[in-house]
Design a protein around this motif. Structure first.
Motif, PDB file in Angstrom:
ATOM      1  N   MET A 157       0.853  -1.181   0.000  1.00 51.99           N
ATOM      2  CA  MET A 157       0.000   0.000   0.000  1.00 51.99           C
ATOM      3  C   MET A 157       0.887   1.229   0.000  1.00 51.99           C
ATOM      4  N   ALA A 158       0.679   2.100  -0.911  1.00 48.72           N
ATOM      5  CA  ALA A 158       1.527   3.267  -1.066  1.00 48.72           C
ATOM      6  C   ALA A 158       1.331   4.273   0.062  1.00 48.72           C
ATOM      7  N   ASP A 159       0.125   4.458   0.516  1.00 50.54           N
ATOM      8  CA  ASP A 159      -0.163   5.421   1.574  1.00 50.54           C
ATOM      9  C   ASP A 159       0.113   4.796   2.932  1.00 50.54           C
ATOM     10  N   ASP A 160       0.594   5.623   3.865  1.00 45.45           N
ATOM     11  CA  ASP A 160       0.835   5.147   5.215  1.00 45.45           C
ATOM     12  C   ASP A 160      -0.503   4.895   5.895  1.00 45.45           C
ATOM     13  N   PRO A 161      -0.733   3.670   6.370  1.00 46.22           N
ATOM     14  CA  PRO A 161      -2.016   3.374   6.991  1.00 46.22           C
ATOM     15  C   PRO A 161      -2.121   3.871   8.421  1.00 46.22           C
ATOM     16  N   LEU A 212     -15.343   5.146  20.743  1.00 47.12           N
ATOM     17  CA  LEU A 212     -16.693   5.621  21.012  1.00 47.12           C
ATOM     18  C   LEU A 212     -17.628   5.009  19.969  1.00 47.12           C
ATOM     19  N   PRO A 213     -18.906   4.849  20.277  1.00 44.67           N
ATOM     20  CA  PRO A 213     -19.827   4.223  19.324  1.00 44.67           C
ATOM     21  C   PRO A 213     -19.827   4.855  17.930  1.00 44.67           C
ATOM     22  N   ALA A 214     -19.750   6.177  17.836  1.00 47.93           N
ATOM     23  CA  ALA A 214     -19.757   6.822  16.519  1.00 47.93           C
ATOM     24  C   ALA A 214     -18.530   6.413  15.706  1.00 47.93           C
ATOM     25  N   ARG A 215     -17.383   6.329  16.349  1.00 43.08           N
ATOM     26  CA  ARG A 215     -16.155   5.914  15.659  1.00 43.08           C
ATOM     27  C   ARG A 215     -16.233   4.428  15.280  1.00 43.08           C
ATOM     28  N   ALA A 216     -16.857   3.619  16.117  1.00 42.69           N
ATOM     29  CA  ALA A 216     -17.026   2.192  15.798  1.00 42.69           C
ATOM     30  C   ALA A 216     -17.950   2.023  14.593  1.00 42.69           C
ATOM     31  N   ARG A 217     -18.934   2.900  14.452  1.00 43.99           N
ATOM     32  CA  ARG A 217     -19.786   2.860  13.251  1.00 43.99           C
ATOM     33  C   ARG A 217     -18.977   3.170  11.995  1.00 43.99           C
ATOM     34  N   GLU A 218     -18.051   4.125  12.114  1.00 41.95           N
ATOM     35  CA  GLU A 218     -17.172   4.423  10.979  1.00 41.95           C
ATOM     36  C   GLU A 218     -16.309   3.209  10.646  1.00 41.95           C
ATOM     37  N   LEU A 219     -15.830   2.533  11.663  1.00 41.52           N
ATOM     38  CA  LEU A 219     -15.060   1.301  11.455  1.00 41.52           C
ATOM     39  C   LEU A 219     -15.914   0.265  10.733  1.00 41.52           C
ATOM     40  N   ALA A 246      -5.592   3.090  10.622  1.00 42.41           N
ATOM     41  CA  ALA A 246      -6.414   4.282  10.427  1.00 42.41           C
ATOM     42  C   ALA A 246      -5.631   5.286   9.606  1.00 42.41           C
ATOM     43  N   ARG A 247      -6.303   5.835   8.606  1.00 44.66           N
ATOM     44  CA  ARG A 247      -5.727   6.884   7.766  1.00 44.66           C
ATOM     45  C   ARG A 247      -6.708   8.046   7.824  1.00 44.66           C
ATOM     46  N   GLY A 248      -6.354   9.075   8.557  1.00 48.06           N
ATOM     47  CA  GLY A 248      -7.280  10.194   8.729  1.00 48.06           C
ATOM     48  C   GLY A 248      -8.521   9.712   9.460  1.00 48.06           C
ATOM     49  N   ASP A 249      -9.681   9.964   8.846  1.00 48.92           N
ATOM     50  CA  ASP A 249     -10.929   9.544   9.487  1.00 48.92           C
ATOM     51  C   ASP A 249     -11.431   8.207   8.943  1.00 48.92           C
ATOM     52  N   ARG A 250     -10.597   7.505   8.155  1.00 49.88           N
ATOM     53  CA  ARG A 250     -10.989   6.232   7.549  1.00 49.88           C
ATOM     54  C   ARG A 250     -10.131   5.097   8.075  1.00 49.88           C
ATOM     55  N   LEU A 261     -26.478  -2.909  10.941  1.00 53.57           N
ATOM     56  CA  LEU A 261     -25.774  -1.884  11.715  1.00 53.57           C
ATOM     57  C   LEU A 261     -26.150  -0.473  11.279  1.00 53.57           C
ATOM     58  N   GLY A 262     -26.848  -0.368  10.157  1.00 53.54           N
ATOM     59  CA  GLY A 262     -27.267   0.938   9.656  1.00 53.54           C
ATOM     60  C   GLY A 262     -26.117   1.760   9.103  1.00 53.54           C
ATOM     61  N   VAL A 263     -25.150   1.073   8.476  1.00 54.94           N
ATOM     62  CA  VAL A 263     -24.009   1.802   7.911  1.00 54.94           C
ATOM     63  C   VAL A 263     -24.061   1.764   6.393  1.00 54.94           C
ATOM     64  N   ALA A 264     -23.799   2.904   5.784  1.00 54.31           N
ATOM     65  CA  ALA A 264     -23.718   2.993   4.323  1.00 54.31           C
ATOM     66  C   ALA A 264     -22.378   2.443   3.890  1.00 54.31           C
ATOM     67  N   THR A 265     -22.344   1.789   2.747  1.00 52.50           N
ATOM     68  CA  THR A 265     -21.111   1.115   2.346  1.00 52.50           C
ATOM     69  C   THR A 265     -20.605   1.587   0.990  1.00 52.50           C
ATOM     70  N   GLY A 266     -20.763   2.865   0.699  1.00 53.57           N
ATOM     71  CA  GLY A 266     -20.421   3.355  -0.635  1.00 53.57           C
ATOM     72  C   GLY A 266     -18.962   3.656  -0.896  1.00 53.57           C
ATOM     73  N   THR A 267     -18.141   3.997   0.097  1.00 49.80           N
ATOM     74  CA  THR A 267     -16.770   4.391  -0.148  1.00 49.80           C
ATOM     75  C   THR A 267     -15.828   3.522   0.671  1.00 49.80           C
ATOM     76  N   PRO A 268     -15.187   2.536   0.035  1.00 50.32           N
ATOM     77  CA  PRO A 268     -14.364   1.608   0.799  1.00 50.32           C
ATOM     78  C   PRO A 268     -12.985   2.122   1.153  1.00 50.32           C
ATOM     79  N   PHE A 269     -12.534   1.792   2.339  1.00 50.21           N
ATOM     80  CA  PHE A 269     -11.157   1.897   2.799  1.00 50.21           C
ATOM     81  C   PHE A 269     -10.415   3.144   2.386  1.00 50.21           C
ATOM     82  N   GLY A 270     -11.001   4.270   2.697  1.00 45.51           N
ATOM     83  CA  GLY A 270     -10.299   5.531   2.537  1.00 45.51           C
ATOM     84  C   GLY A 270     -10.082   5.988   1.108  1.00 45.51           C
ATOM     85  N   ARG A 271     -10.806   5.434   0.152  1.00 40.14           N
ATOM     86  CA  ARG A 271     -10.649   5.885  -1.238  1.00 40.14           C
ATOM     87  C   ARG A 271     -11.271   7.239  -1.430  1.00 40.14           C
TER      88      ARG A 271
END
Length: 142
Positions: free
Chosen positions: A1-5, A20-27, A51-55, A132-142
């Motif tokens: 992976m080129a970017d530092d994870p 926190l629960p909100a961050r776990a939802r992002e996970l 973790a890379r930024g908020d992803r 879990l009610g999570v949207a799955t449109g943008t994978p892994f920090g893309r």
């Protein structure tokens, strides 16, 4: 992976405690989206997630490393996502902390992931994401 994870989720949990629960939802969102995007089922652990930024991102496996579980299917993957979420929210592996420590709205889906009986788990990552009610449109920090 080129970017530092960034640092692993395991290191973050060790140094800063449970998410926190909100961050776990992002996970959950990032894991489900990434797995659905590449359809490469794998067993996840907090040490294999960064973790890379908020992803959140999957950390690369060493070049040429054989998969630890060559016959991983989607339900095995569902189990490992549940285990990662459990540990991320409690700071401990599944059932070393009481399930009551899980947020009420995430408890049933996470515990369903961890069922020993495959027929009682979610059949797909998409079903888990929906529960879990999570949207799955943008994978892994893309």
């Amino acid at each position: 992976m080129a970017d530092d994870p960034g640092e692993s989720l395991a290191a973050q949990l060790r140094d800063h405690g449970p998410l926190l629960p909100a961050r776990a939802r992002e996970l959950a969102r990032d894991l489900c989206a990434g797995l659905l995007a590449n359809k490469r089922w794998r067993v996840l652990t907090v040490a294999r997630i960064g973790a890379r930024g908020d992803r959140f991102v999957l950390l690369d496996e060493p070049d040429g490393a054989p998969p630890a579980w060559p016959r991983v299917d989607e339900r095995d993957c569902v189990h490992s996502v549940g285990a990662v979420l459990y540990e991320a929210l409690t700071g401990m592996p599944p059932f070393e902390a009481s399930p009551d420590a899980l947020p009420a709205d995430m408890r049933a889906p996470i515990l369903r992931c961890l069922q020993r009986d495959l027929e009682r788990r979610f059949g797909t990552i998409a079903e888990l994401a929906q529960a879990l009610g999570v949207a799955t449109g943008t994978p892994f920090g893309r």
